[in-house]
Design a protein around this motif. Structure first.
Motif, mmCIF file in Angstrom:
data_model
loop_
_atom_site.group_PDB
_atom_site.id
_atom_site.type_symbol
_atom_site.label_atom_id
_atom_site.label_comp_id
_atom_site.label_asym_id
_atom_site.label_seq_id
_atom_site.Cartn_x
_atom_site.Cartn_y
_atom_site.Cartn_z
ATOM 1 N N LEU A 174 0.877 -1.224 0.033
ATOM 2 C CA LEU A 174 -0.016 0.214 -0.136
ATOM 3 C C LEU A 174 0.876 1.398 -0.078
ATOM 4 C CD1 LEU A 174 -2.783 -1.049 2.689
ATOM 5 C CD2 LEU A 174 -2.821 -0.991 -0.109
ATOM 6 N N CYS A 175 2.050 1.071 0.521
ATOM 7 C CA CYS A 175 2.908 2.511 0.754
ATOM 8 C C CYS A 175 3.641 2.617 -0.647
ATOM 9 C CB CYS A 175 3.764 2.236 1.723
ATOM 10 S SG CYS A 175 3.255 2.289 3.427
ATOM 11 N N ARG A 176 4.156 1.298 -1.293
ATOM 12 C CA ARG A 176 4.509 1.311 -2.508
ATOM 13 C C ARG A 176 3.771 1.726 -3.580
ATOM 14 N NH1 ARG A 176 5.678 -2.976 -5.546
ATOM 15 N NH2 ARG A 176 5.231 -4.505 -3.877
ATOM 16 N N ALA A 177 2.748 1.157 -3.630
ATOM 17 C CA ALA A 177 1.740 1.231 -5.079
ATOM 18 C C ALA A 177 0.781 2.472 -4.959
ATOM 19 C CB ALA A 177 0.799 -0.104 -4.732
ATOM 20 N N PHE A 178 0.509 2.964 -3.688
ATOM 21 C CA PHE A 178 -0.345 4.035 -3.580
ATOM 22 C C PHE A 178 0.015 5.431 -2.975
ATOM 23 C CE2 PHE A 178 -3.768 0.254 -3.168
ATOM 24 C CZ PHE A 178 -3.656 0.260 -4.544
ATOM 25 N N GLY A 179 0.917 5.157 -2.325
ATOM 26 C CA GLY A 179 1.558 6.318 -1.711
ATOM 27 C C GLY A 179 1.511 6.656 -0.196
ATOM 28 N N PHE A 180 0.847 5.831 0.402
ATOM 29 C CA PHE A 180 0.324 5.746 1.906
ATOM 30 C C PHE A 180 1.623 5.829 2.551
ATOM 31 C CE2 PHE A 180 -3.445 3.809 0.589
ATOM 32 C CZ PHE A 180 -4.624 4.730 1.254
ATOM 33 N N VAL A 181 1.618 6.523 3.946
ATOM 34 C CA VAL A 181 2.790 6.473 4.541
ATOM 35 C C VAL A 181 2.598 5.904 6.140
ATOM 36 C CG1 VAL A 181 4.262 8.270 5.874
ATOM 37 C CG2 VAL A 181 3.231 8.694 3.694
ATOM 38 N N GLN A 182 3.351 5.093 6.489
ATOM 39 C CA GLN A 182 3.206 4.337 7.633
ATOM 40 C C GLN A 182 3.447 5.374 8.730
ATOM 41 O OE1 GLN A 182 4.778 0.164 8.169
ATOM 42 N NE2 GLN A 182 5.499 1.082 10.331
ATOM 43 N N ARG A 183 2.377 5.438 9.548
ATOM 44 C CA ARG A 183 2.759 6.435 10.759
ATOM 45 C C ARG A 183 2.843 5.662 12.065
ATOM 46 N NH1 ARG A 183 -0.843 10.590 8.264
ATOM 47 N NH2 ARG A 183 0.930 11.692 6.711
ATOM 48 N N ALA A 184 2.079 4.595 12.145
ATOM 49 C CA ALA A 184 2.124 3.732 13.429
ATOM 50 C C ALA A 184 2.048 2.230 13.015
ATOM 51 C CB ALA A 184 0.761 3.921 14.492
ATOM 52 N N VAL A 230 -8.066 11.856 -5.173
ATOM 53 C CA VAL A 230 -6.650 12.345 -5.731
ATOM 54 C C VAL A 230 -6.685 13.440 -6.767
ATOM 55 C CG1 VAL A 230 -5.908 9.963 -5.180
ATOM 56 C CG2 VAL A 230 -6.642 10.515 -7.683
ATOM 57 N N ASP A 231 -5.610 14.024 -6.722
ATOM 58 C CA ASP A 231 -5.572 15.115 -7.799
ATOM 59 C C ASP A 231 -4.858 14.680 -9.095
ATOM 60 O OD1 ASP A 231 -6.833 17.209 -6.148
ATOM 61 O OD2 ASP A 231 -4.811 17.634 -5.255
ATOM 62 N N GLU A 246 -0.937 9.678 -12.694
ATOM 63 C CA GLU A 246 0.369 9.437 -12.190
ATOM 64 C C GLU A 246 0.209 8.215 -11.109
ATOM 65 O OE1 GLU A 246 2.155 12.543 -10.013
ATOM 66 O OE2 GLU A 246 1.591 14.132 -11.795
ATOM 67 N N LEU A 247 -1.023 8.249 -10.465
ATOM 68 C CA LEU A 247 -1.200 7.183 -9.274
ATOM 69 C C LEU A 247 -1.469 5.660 -10.183
ATOM 70 C CD1 LEU A 247 -1.240 6.399 -6.461
ATOM 71 C CD2 LEU A 247 -3.562 7.059 -6.441
ATOM 72 N N TYR A 248 -2.312 5.826 -11.353
ATOM 73 C CA TYR A 248 -2.423 4.459 -12.217
ATOM 74 C C TYR A 248 -1.201 3.959 -12.577
ATOM 75 C CZ TYR A 248 -3.996 1.730 -15.970
ATOM 76 O OH TYR A 248 -4.224 0.682 -16.890
ATOM 77 N N THR A 249 -0.149 4.910 -12.986
ATOM 78 C CA THR A 249 1.076 4.186 -13.548
ATOM 79 C C THR A 249 2.019 3.555 -12.175
ATOM 80 O OG1 THR A 249 1.291 5.926 -15.300
ATOM 81 C CG2 THR A 249 3.295 4.940 -14.752
ATOM 82 N N TRP A 265 -9.589 -0.939 -4.522
ATOM 83 C CA TRP A 265 -9.472 0.320 -4.316
ATOM 84 C C TRP A 265 -9.679 1.309 -5.654
ATOM 85 C CZ3 TRP A 265 -7.052 2.000 0.167
ATOM 86 C CH2 TRP A 265 -6.572 1.026 1.028
ATOM 87 N N SER A 266 -10.361 2.283 -5.259
ATOM 88 C CA SER A 266 -10.682 3.332 -6.434
ATOM 89 C C SER A 266 -10.259 4.641 -6.174
ATOM 90 C CB SER A 266 -12.257 3.509 -6.635
ATOM 91 O OG SER A 266 -12.867 2.286 -6.960
ATOM 92 N N PHE A 267 -9.592 5.180 -7.018
ATOM 93 C CA PHE A 267 -9.045 6.535 -6.947
ATOM 94 C C PHE A 267 -9.349 7.636 -8.058
ATOM 95 C CE2 PHE A 267 -6.006 3.581 -5.307
ATOM 96 C CZ PHE A 267 -5.546 3.929 -4.303
ATOM 97 N N GLY A 268 -9.847 8.580 -7.555
ATOM 98 C CA GLY A 268 -10.524 9.474 -8.599
ATOM 99 C C GLY A 268 -10.417 10.829 -8.021
ATOM 100 N N THR A 269 -10.663 11.859 -8.921
ATOM 101 C CA THR A 269 -10.942 13.229 -8.560
ATOM 102 C C THR A 269 -12.268 13.700 -8.076
ATOM 103 O OG1 THR A 269 -11.645 13.906 -10.987
ATOM 104 C CG2 THR A 269 -9.361 13.721 -10.488
ATOM 105 N N TYR A 270 -13.210 12.651 -8.051
ATOM 106 C CA TYR A 270 -14.577 13.284 -7.518
ATOM 107 C C TYR A 270 -14.349 13.333 -6.002
ATOM 108 C CZ TYR A 270 -19.556 13.043 -6.056
ATOM 109 O OH TYR A 270 -20.660 13.410 -5.574
#
Length: 141
Positions: free
Chosen positions: A32-42, A88-89, A93-96, A129-134
């Motif tokens: 999830l961190c590598r593919a989508f850009g989440f950041v592990q916080r805990a 997402v904005d 980029e995220l798709y790639t 997981w769906s990512f979109g500008t809506y």
């Protein structure tokens, strides 16, 4: 007894955090961190058992996840089930990024008639997981 409700509320910018359970939670966190850009916080637990992890989303909010455990209140839920939508904005980029990381693309990038652009994929354990500008309907509609 100390009331920490106002302290907790003051720290949380986004009050909705989806919670997911994974068979291999450490691998899910890494994906999830590598593919989508989440950041592990805990991350709490020992070895391959993740009792609780929080992955922040760069735009605010995030998800919580953990390993399948009999002592969890989520033990009755099917592992890695559910669907999450993330605003997402930069859907192109995220798709790639997601595709390169091995996300299973279910619906490629497309423009919707309601003005959104996005895509849908599945992680290695099956969460959709769906990512979109809506970003939701304006208040009052």
């Amino acid at each position: 007894m100390t009331d920490t409700t106002s302290e907790i509320s003051a720290r949380v910018a986004t009050p909705v955090w989806p919670c997911l359970t994974y068979r291999d939670a450490p691998a899910a966190i890494e994906f999830l961190c590598r593919a989508f850009g989440f950041v592990q916080r805990a991350r709490y637990g020992e070895g391959d058992v993740v009792q609780h992890a929080e992955l922040g989303w760069p735009g605010g909010g995030g998800i919580m996840l953990g390993s399948v455990r009999e002592d969890s209140v989520h033990s009755e839920l099917p592992t890695a089930s559910g669907s999450v939508y993330v605003v997402v904005d930069n859907p192109d980029e995220l798709y790639t990024r997601a595709e390169r990381a091995g996300a299973i693309i279910m619906r490629g990038l497309r423009d919707e008639d309601y003005g959104s652009r996005g895509f849908t994929c599945r992680d290695p354990e099956g969460v959709i997981w769906s990512f979109g500008t809506y970003a939701g309907a304006p208040d009052g509609e």
